[in-house]
Design a protein around this motif. Sequence first.
Motif, PDB file in Angstrom:
ATOM      1  N   ARG A 282       0.928  -1.144  -0.145  1.00  0.00           N
ATOM      2  CA  ARG A 282      -0.033   0.148   0.085  1.00  0.00           C
ATOM      3  C   ARG A 282       1.080   1.191  -0.009  1.00  0.00           C
ATOM      4  O   ARG A 282       1.887   1.258   0.754  1.00  0.00           O
ATOM      5  CB  ARG A 282      -1.029  -0.007   1.234  1.00  0.00           C
TER       6      ARG A 282
ATOM      7  N   LYS B 163       0.840   5.643  -0.311  1.00  0.00           N
ATOM      8  CA  LYS B 163       0.278   6.764  -0.275  1.00  0.00           C
ATOM      9  C   LYS B 163       1.197   7.953  -0.901  1.00  0.00           C
ATOM     10  O   LYS B 163       2.393   7.973  -0.644  1.00  0.00           O
ATOM     11  CB  LYS B 163      -0.153   7.352   1.179  1.00  0.00           C
TER      12      LYS B 163
ATOM     13  N   GLU C 238      -1.059  12.785   7.314  1.00  0.00           N
ATOM     14  CA  GLU C 238      -1.295  11.684   6.331  1.00  0.00           C
ATOM     15  C   GLU C 238      -0.279  10.450   6.071  1.00  0.00           C
ATOM     16  O   GLU C 238      -0.557   9.324   5.706  1.00  0.00           O
ATOM     17  CB  GLU C 238      -1.704  12.219   4.906  1.00  0.00           C
TER      18      GLU C 238
ATOM     19  N   PRO D 131       2.631   9.785   4.234  1.00  0.00           N
ATOM     20  CA  PRO D 131       2.667   9.279   2.905  1.00  0.00           C
ATOM     21  C   PRO D 131       4.076   8.693   2.720  1.00  0.00           C
ATOM     22  O   PRO D 131       4.926   8.898   3.414  1.00  0.00           O
ATOM     23  CB  PRO D 131       2.454  10.297   1.692  1.00  0.00           C
TER      24      PRO D 131
ATOM     25  N   ARG E 237      -7.242   3.186  -4.168  1.00  0.00           N
ATOM     26  CA  ARG E 237      -8.211   2.896  -3.114  1.00  0.00           C
ATOM     27  C   ARG E 237      -9.053   4.350  -2.792  1.00  0.00           C
ATOM     28  O   ARG E 237     -10.539   4.325  -2.905  1.00  0.00           O
ATOM     29  CB  ARG E 237      -7.314   3.108  -1.833  1.00  0.00           C
ATOM     30  N   GLU E 238      -8.437   5.543  -2.995  1.00  0.00           N
ATOM     31  CA  GLU E 238      -9.030   6.893  -2.520  1.00  0.00           C
ATOM     32  C   GLU E 238      -8.240   7.807  -3.069  1.00  0.00           C
ATOM     33  O   GLU E 238      -6.901   7.797  -2.955  1.00  0.00           O
ATOM     34  CB  GLU E 238      -9.309   7.027  -1.285  1.00  0.00           C
TER      35      GLU E 238
ATOM     36  N   ASP F 172      -4.328   7.281  -2.428  1.00  0.00           N
ATOM     37  CA  ASP F 172      -3.988   6.112  -1.580  1.00  0.00           C
ATOM     38  C   ASP F 172      -4.146   4.890  -2.497  1.00  0.00           C
ATOM     39  O   ASP F 172      -5.273   4.637  -3.086  1.00  0.00           O
ATOM     40  CB  ASP F 172      -5.155   5.945  -0.508  1.00  0.00           C
TER      41      ASP F 172
ATOM     42  N   ASP G 158      -2.449   0.853  -4.302  1.00  0.00           N
ATOM     43  CA  ASP G 158      -2.138  -0.557  -3.952  1.00  0.00           C
ATOM     44  C   ASP G 158      -1.303  -0.932  -5.177  1.00  0.00           C
ATOM     45  O   ASP G 158      -1.620  -0.758  -6.303  1.00  0.00           O
ATOM     46  CB  ASP G 158      -3.306  -1.616  -4.109  1.00  0.00           C
TER      47      ASP G 158
END
Length: 363
Positions: A142, A144, A166, A168, A338-339, A356, A358
């Motif tokens: 994952r 960010k 956040e 990242p 994801r977002e 966000d 993957d």
Amino acid sequence: MDRVQTAEHGETAEPVNDSPAEATPEPTPEPTPESASGPVPDPPPHRPRHRVTAWAAGLLMVVPALVTACRALNTDGMTPVPQLLSILPWLTVPAALALLLAAVTRRRILTFVAVLVLGTTAWSTVPYMPQAVIPYGLPLARVKVIAANVEFGQGTASLVEAVRRERPQLVFVSECDGACRSTLTRTFAEALPHYASVEGEGSVGSILLSSYPLRDWRMIPAAMGMPGATAEIAGVPVRLQLTHPLPPVPGQVYLWKRELGRVKDTVAAQRTGPMLVAGDFNASQDHAAFREILAAGGLQDAARRANRSRTPTWPTEGPPLPPFVQIDHVLVRDFSVREVRFLDLAGSDHRAVLADLDLRGPR
């Protein structure tokens, strides 16, 4: 009364009726307009109804029709087309007003043209790539990502807060001057210890911060810094590229096209393997030069994958206009989304893009 007149030689004359009641009157001519009130003036010349309204409708259609035609022909043209393409969705307003005025004139051809212009303008605002189901392998990591333009370093403090909040793994920062670079590398020396940068003041400086080791550092030649590198994520090499071409202001549209063309050539040179291209593109989805980058690299806009492709990121500072165009992007290949969120940065005229993602294995 009747009377009998006697003629000579004793002949009897016919009776003569001189009664006024029995006489046949001659018709009396009616007075003509000329005799009553003088010469009649010529009637006023005939003027088509709603001539001014029709002209107004036609003029309102010119810009939407021109810009929509360039969009359909996949060209950015020349000034003022690149600038107007940035506000393409807003051109439905004059197109709709033109249709309203055309309907008032009751001119069928004009109304038909207005319907056509409004329909094509509205159609052009539909997202530029299909929401197809893309086959991916298993998720490997994952990731960010934040892409931010801090406007000559003025939004650095706000970006620091966003990164702390956040957390990242990758941060792409445009317009990061010397003070911005020093602040970011010092503040995130542990969380984001690896970086590739182009040093410079004002809008020239840029930096790519990473929690993953970086190698194969390269820079796209441009007026403003566009560094790139390869990161090892879950054992997979991922090509990273920061973008910040010149804006398409009048007088330098050719430079804007040239620098976006160099970004396209860079991503086209590596057609396989995971890739992240992020930053301030100074171009929206309605610009042909931007879509050519997507096509050349087999990339997808993360905002589009998250159904956020029309969320504006610029300009966010002050009147007279609210944010109206998305020119900050995160483009991906071999990543699922994801977002996507958009973060306000105090001191900057851009919103940052937070994606966000993957990282996916081979299909």
